[in-house]
Design a protein around this motif. Structure first.
Motif, short mmCIF file in Angstrom:
data_model
loop_
_atom_site.label_atom_id
_atom_site.label_comp_id
_atom_site.label_asym_id
_atom_site.label_seq_id
_atom_site.Cartn_x
_atom_site.Cartn_y
_atom_site.Cartn_z
N GLY A 154 11.02 26.92 -0.99
CA GLY A 154 11.30 27.86 -1.96
C GLY A 154 10.59 27.91 -3.17
O GLY A 154 10.34 28.97 -3.59
N LEU A 155 10.56 26.77 -3.68
CA LEU A 155 9.71 26.49 -4.77
C LEU A 155 8.14 26.93 -4.72
O LEU A 155 7.68 27.74 -5.78
N GLU A 156 7.50 26.67 -3.51
CA GLU A 156 6.25 27.13 -3.64
C GLU A 156 5.84 28.62 -3.25
O GLU A 156 5.22 29.21 -3.88
N SER A 284 22.20 23.68 13.42
CA SER A 284 22.14 24.21 12.06
C SER A 284 20.54 24.01 11.66
O SER A 284 20.10 24.79 10.85
N GLY A 285 19.91 22.65 11.98
CA GLY A 285 18.50 22.52 11.64
C GLY A 285 17.54 23.65 12.40
O GLY A 285 16.92 24.23 11.68
N ALA A 286 17.98 23.95 13.54
CA ALA A 286 17.23 25.08 14.35
C ALA A 286 17.19 26.41 13.72
O ALA A 286 16.14 27.23 13.28
N LEU A 287 18.36 26.92 13.19
CA LEU A 287 18.72 27.95 12.58
C LEU A 287 17.98 28.20 11.17
O LEU A 287 17.47 29.09 10.62
N LEU A 288 18.10 26.89 10.49
CA LEU A 288 17.26 26.93 9.28
C LEU A 288 15.92 27.05 9.42
O LEU A 288 15.49 27.65 8.56
N LEU A 289 15.45 26.50 10.20
CA LEU A 289 13.84 26.47 10.31
C LEU A 289 13.49 28.26 10.97
O LEU A 289 12.58 28.75 10.51
N VAL A 290 14.52 28.78 11.90
CA VAL A 290 13.81 30.02 11.93
C VAL A 290 14.24 30.77 10.79
O VAL A 290 13.06 31.72 10.50
N ILE A 295 10.78 33.83 6.18
CA ILE A 295 10.57 33.94 4.98
C ILE A 295 9.04 33.53 4.72
O ILE A 295 8.50 34.38 3.92
N ILE A 296 8.50 32.68 5.46
CA ILE A 296 7.06 32.49 5.33
C ILE A 296 6.44 33.67 5.93
O ILE A 296 5.26 34.15 5.39
N TYR A 297 6.87 34.21 7.33
CA TYR A 297 6.20 35.52 7.61
C TYR A 297 6.27 36.53 6.59
O TYR A 297 5.32 37.21 6.58
N LEU A 299 6.51 36.30 3.36
CA LEU A 299 5.57 36.04 2.35
C LEU A 299 3.96 36.36 2.84
O LEU A 299 3.19 37.17 2.10
N LEU A 300 3.78 36.32 4.02
CA LEU A 300 2.35 36.51 4.53
C LEU A 300 2.35 37.93 4.60
O LEU A 300 1.03 38.58 3.92
N LEU A 301 3.11 38.85 4.97
CA LEU A 301 3.07 40.21 4.77
C LEU A 301 2.95 40.88 3.37
O LEU A 301 2.34 41.60 2.89
N SER A 302 3.56 39.81 2.29
CA SER A 302 3.74 40.40 1.02
C SER A 302 2.15 40.10 0.51
O SER A 302 1.81 40.76 -0.43
#
Length: 322
Positions: A154-156, A284-290, A295-297, A299-302
């Motif tokens: 989130g910070l990065e 919970s961990g799997a959903l967080l990763l998804v 969000i990373i994807y 960012l890539l499009l952004s």
């Protein structure tokens, strides 16, 4: 002591975020906001003292988790939720009373990370002692790692978006000086100020705001405004996102449905309450990763939208020279 504090509806407007996690909106704010008003009116408790209280309750929750048996898991889950309510109250009291501080924000962040670490070690350690299953040790490591990943990511992402916006603003200022161009606005800022707005309508409105007098007595036209949308490609690829986003934001719920908050609640509340610690942690961990990957994807499009925006400034500069 009794302070002059506004009515509850006004307290909600001042203290509640326009967009928040669904767990907070549904299960925390209805309890936290009246408590915030009462605390501000009746006590001298400071936001930092509330932060300490949330942290200490988190440690009590960890102690219950470490005992391992189901009745202690239930007690730990209940105490953890009260700890989280206090954790949400400190910022609200700070906003309501104007007593926030930079140090308080740092303290809140650090205590949150320590609380998660302590509860993860205690919960999984207690279950390891109860069952002898070494997988719980790895689960503790995974919980701490995922919580750390969430906040580092989130910070990065915030830093990268800030850098892109800064570069666009620099280019836009130069263009305005050269060509008397329109003022600059970012779509995400427009939506943050008015989260209930429809994206497409808001874009059209922002781009058409030119030559409209503010009042009959002030015939000067309002300045043009150029809207930069760094999420345009993402929205074009996923049009259903717009409808889902509009529905959720009408209820103050952000579209990142499994954030660090929901992850914590899955591990430290749902798992212990129903005695399904390991399955709840895995899900919970799997959903967080998804959602983090989404969000990373995004960012890539952004960054692609950013590159096209910068290129458009360069093309305009060439045309102006010619």
């Amino acid at each position: 002591m009794r302070r002059d504090i506004p009515p509850l509806d006004e307290v909600r407007r001042i203290t509640q975020k326009k967009r928040d996690a669904w767990w907070t909106v549904i299960l925390v704010d209805p309890v936290a906001t009246p408590l915030v008003r009462w605390t501000a009116m009746r006590t001298r408790i400071t936001p930092n003292q509330i932060t300490w209280g949330a942290f200490l309750l988190g440690l009590v929750s960890a102690a219950f988790f470490a005992l391992g048996d189901w009745q202690w898991l239930v007690a730990g889950a209940v105490v953890y939720h009260f700890s989280f309510i206090l954790d949400c109250m400190d910022g609200k009291v700070a906003r309501l009373t104007g007593t926030g501080s930079v140090f308080g924000a740092w303290l809140d962040f650090v205590f949150d990370r320590i609380r998660v670490m302590a509860c993860a070690v205690a919960l999984m350690g207690g279950q390891f002692h109860r069952t002898g299953d070494a997988f719980y040790i790895w689960a503790a490591v995974a919980v701490v790692a995922l919580d750390t990943l969430r906040y580092i990511n989130g910070l990065e992402i915030f830093k990268i978006r800030h850098t892109m916006r800064k570069q666009i603003k620099v280019r836009m200022r130069a263009a305005r000086r050269a060509e008397n161009e329109a003022e600059l606005a970012f779509m995400e800022d427009l939506l943050r100020d008015n989260p209930e707005a429809d994206i497409e309508q808001d874009m059209q409105k922002a781009q058409s705001e030119q030559g409209v007098p503010e009042t009959p007595e002030a015939p000067e036209p309002a300045p043009k405004r150029q809207v930069i949308d760094l999420h345009q490609e993402f929205r074009h690829k996923f049009p259903a996102y717009l409808r889902a986003r509009s529905f959720l934001l009408r209820h103050r719920i952000r579209t990142h449905l499994v954030s660090g908050i929901e992850f914590q609640m899955g591990v430290f509340m749902i798992g212990p309450l129903f005695d399904v610690v390991l399955p709840a942690t895995i899900v919970s961990g799997a959903l967080l990763l998804v959602f983090e990957l989404a969000i990373i994807y995004k960012l890539l499009l952004s960054t692609r939208d950013f590159t096209r925006t910068i290129d458009s400034f360069e093309e305009r500069k060439v045309l102006a020279v010619v």
